[in-house]
Design a protein around this motif. Structure first.
Motif, PDB file in Angstrom:
ATOM      1  N   VAL A   1      37.180  37.688  28.599  1.00 49.11           N
ATOM      2  CA  VAL A   1      37.247  36.324  29.793  1.00 49.11           C
ATOM      3  C   VAL A   1      35.874  36.203  30.321  1.00 49.11           C
ATOM      4  O   VAL A   1      35.264  35.131  30.539  1.00 49.11           O
ATOM      5  N   THR A   2      34.887  37.236  30.500  1.00 50.12           N
ATOM      6  CA  THR A   2      33.665  37.213  30.927  1.00 50.12           C
ATOM      7  C   THR A   2      33.085  36.388  30.180  1.00 50.12           C
ATOM      8  O   THR A   2      32.037  35.737  30.381  1.00 50.12           O
TER       9      THR A   2
ATOM     10  N   THR B   1      45.643  47.135  34.200  1.00 50.15           N
ATOM     11  CA  THR B   1      44.754  47.863  35.199  1.00 50.15           C
ATOM     12  C   THR B   1      44.415  47.212  36.487  1.00 50.15           C
ATOM     13  O   THR B   1      44.153  46.260  36.448  1.00 50.15           O
ATOM     14  N   VAL B   2      44.427  48.044  37.744  1.00 51.25           N
ATOM     15  CA  VAL B   2      44.025  47.309  38.839  1.00 51.25           C
ATOM     16  C   VAL B   2      42.492  46.915  38.959  1.00 51.25           C
ATOM     17  O   VAL B   2      42.303  45.807  39.099  1.00 51.25           O
TER      18      VAL B   2
ATOM     19  N   ILE C   1      38.518  40.312  36.760  1.00 50.59           N
ATOM     20  CA  ILE C   1      38.687  39.299  36.092  1.00 50.59           C
ATOM     21  C   ILE C   1      38.845  38.069  37.159  1.00 50.59           C
ATOM     22  O   ILE C   1      38.378  36.873  37.108  1.00 50.59           O
ATOM     23  N   HIS C   2      39.945  38.518  38.449  1.00 50.38           N
ATOM     24  CA  HIS C   2      39.971  37.474  39.502  1.00 50.38           C
ATOM     25  C   HIS C   2      38.526  37.112  40.068  1.00 50.38           C
ATOM     26  O   HIS C   2      38.172  36.115  40.441  1.00 50.38           O
ATOM     27  N   ALA C   3      37.927  38.308  40.333  1.00 52.31           N
ATOM     28  CA  ALA C   3      36.466  37.962  40.818  1.00 52.31           C
ATOM     29  C   ALA C   3      35.502  36.961  40.013  1.00 52.31           C
ATOM     30  O   ALA C   3      34.862  36.055  40.610  1.00 52.31           O
ATOM     31  N   ARG C   4      35.705  37.297  38.658  1.00 50.77           N
ATOM     32  CA  ARG C   4      34.685  36.415  37.733  1.00 50.77           C
ATOM     33  C   ARG C   4      35.188  35.017  37.511  1.00 50.77           C
ATOM     34  O   ARG C   4      34.334  33.939  37.448  1.00 50.77           O
TER      35      ARG C   4
ATOM     36  N   TYR D   1      49.619  37.846  37.560  1.00 50.82           N
ATOM     37  CA  TYR D   1      49.800  36.980  38.928  1.00 50.82           C
ATOM     38  C   TYR D   1      48.538  37.246  39.589  1.00 50.82           C
ATOM     39  O   TYR D   1      48.060  36.129  40.039  1.00 50.82           O
ATOM     40  N   TYR D   2      48.157  38.345  39.753  1.00 48.31           N
ATOM     41  CA  TYR D   2      46.706  38.628  40.472  1.00 48.31           C
ATOM     42  C   TYR D   2      45.733  37.877  40.129  1.00 48.31           C
ATOM     43  O   TYR D   2      44.893  37.193  40.886  1.00 48.31           O
ATOM     44  N   VAL D   3      45.458  37.798  38.666  1.00 49.06           N
ATOM     45  CA  VAL D   3      44.572  37.150  38.066  1.00 49.06           C
ATOM     46  C   VAL D   3      44.731  35.274  38.199  1.00 49.06           C
ATOM     47  O   VAL D   3      43.561  34.737  38.631  1.00 49.06           O
TER      48      VAL D   3
END
Length: 336
Positions: free
Chosen positions: A83-84, A109-110, A116-119, A144-146
């Motif tokens: 993703v990055t 993993t947490v 990934i969410h932050a990126r 879902y977090y992402v």
């Protein structure tokens, strides 16, 4: 000539077997079938026009560690690295008018899900390009977090989502070891150094320590959901965040998603958000073989493919499987 062909086949089999055994032994193996091509390329899988829509799959177990296939002979990038790299490349392309995250994942993993969410958030803030989360069959827990970094969340009518929560997988084998006459003889620097050891029962204090960690990570998950879903039904927050999974219609009713639709609906929304009538849907890939459609698996460009009677065999090895680490993961009963 037949003798030469038989000898060649025997030698090839011996080479494959030897490299496989070395891979199982943890040695570094260089594939005899060609070098590794790591360059990130672009291909058009659908549509026309100058404007682009980046289709970015996020599939399987979400991790920041590379996975290995074919008895360890082939190493693939982690979800985080994939993703990055894609978003780094997309940042330099002014023709990209929208990004679609195609999420088909039970989580992982947490740390990987959070990074990934932050990126994704950083990409959106830097470029102003709209990001859409498109759910496949499963987009649960870390998946879902992402998605909470997206502007709009669309689920298929048959998607499963939710599973908002944290789990640290663990087992207690003390009873079995007692029957076998085996006892834990570990040496530790302090009383909690072997916390969560499967070789003994946890003390009440240790259970509180681990639960505090889980509660902290869970609170972060809930805060991310609240920030990403401002229209969430707060009256049902306890129900939404108790770890249960939801079908698409219930997820929409509770505000977990924005819309229900199929891929054509997702792409129509992406074009609308990009402000264009037509656009090329592009994908990034590594290796020599480009994906030919939106949902096709991209080739890695290295290593070996195994099959029996023409049917591919999945020899993947997940380096995170069984690890005692905090996970944003939907793990159905009986799952490995």
């Amino acid at each position: 000539m037949p003798h030469f062909a038989a000898t060649l086949r025997t030698g090839l089999c011996a080479t494959v077997l030897a490299t496989a055994l070395l891979g199982l032994a943890g040695c570094v193996v260089i594939s005899p079938f060609g070098g590794h091509d790591d360059q990130l390329r672009e291909t058009t899988v659908q549509g026309d026009g100058d404007s682009k829509i980046l289709w970015l799959p996020i599939s399987g177990f979400i991790s920041d560690a590379p996975s290995r296939q074919a008895f360890g002979l082939v190493q693939q990038q982690s979800t985080l690295a994939t993703v990055t790299r894609a978003l780094d490349k997309a940042e330099k392309d002014d023709d990209i008018g929208a990004v679609v995250l195609r999420i088909n994942s039970p989580g992982g993993t947490v740390s990987a899900a959070d990074e990934i969410h932050a990126r994704i958030q950083r990409y959106h803030e830097t470029t102003g390009v709209p990001v859409i989360a498109s759910f496949g069959g499963v987009a649960a827990s870390g998946g879902y977090y992402v998605a909470m970094a997206a502007d709009t969340v669309i689920a298929q009518p048959t998607s499963i989502t939710g599973s908002i929560g944290v789990i640290i997988p663990s087992v207690n084998a003390k009873g079995l070891l007692d029957k076998l006459g085996v006892e834990d003889a570990s040496y530790v620097s302090a009383e909690h150094k072997d916390i969560m050891s499967p070789l003994r029962e946890a003390s009440p204090q240790e259970r509180r320590i681990v639960q505090d960690v889980i509660d902290s990570l869970f609170a972060r998950f809930v805060s991310v959901v609240k920030a990403g879903r401002p229209n969430l039904d707060s009256n049902h927050l306890a129900e939404i965040t108790d770890g249960r999974i939801f079908a698409a219609d219930d997820a929409k009713r509770l505000g977990l998603i924005d819309r229900i639709g199929h891929i054509d609906d997702v792409l129509a929304l992406a074009r609308d958000k990009a402000g264009v009538d037509e656009a090329r849907v592009i994908r990034y890939y590594r290796g020599r073989s480009a994906p030919r459609s939106i949902l096709a698996e991209a080739a890695t460009g290295s290593g070996m493919n195994f099959s029996a009677a023409g049917v591919p065999i999945d020899l993947s090895v997940d380096s995170n499987a069984g690890a005692s680490q905090p996970l944003y993961l939907w793990q159905p009963p009986g799952a490995p």
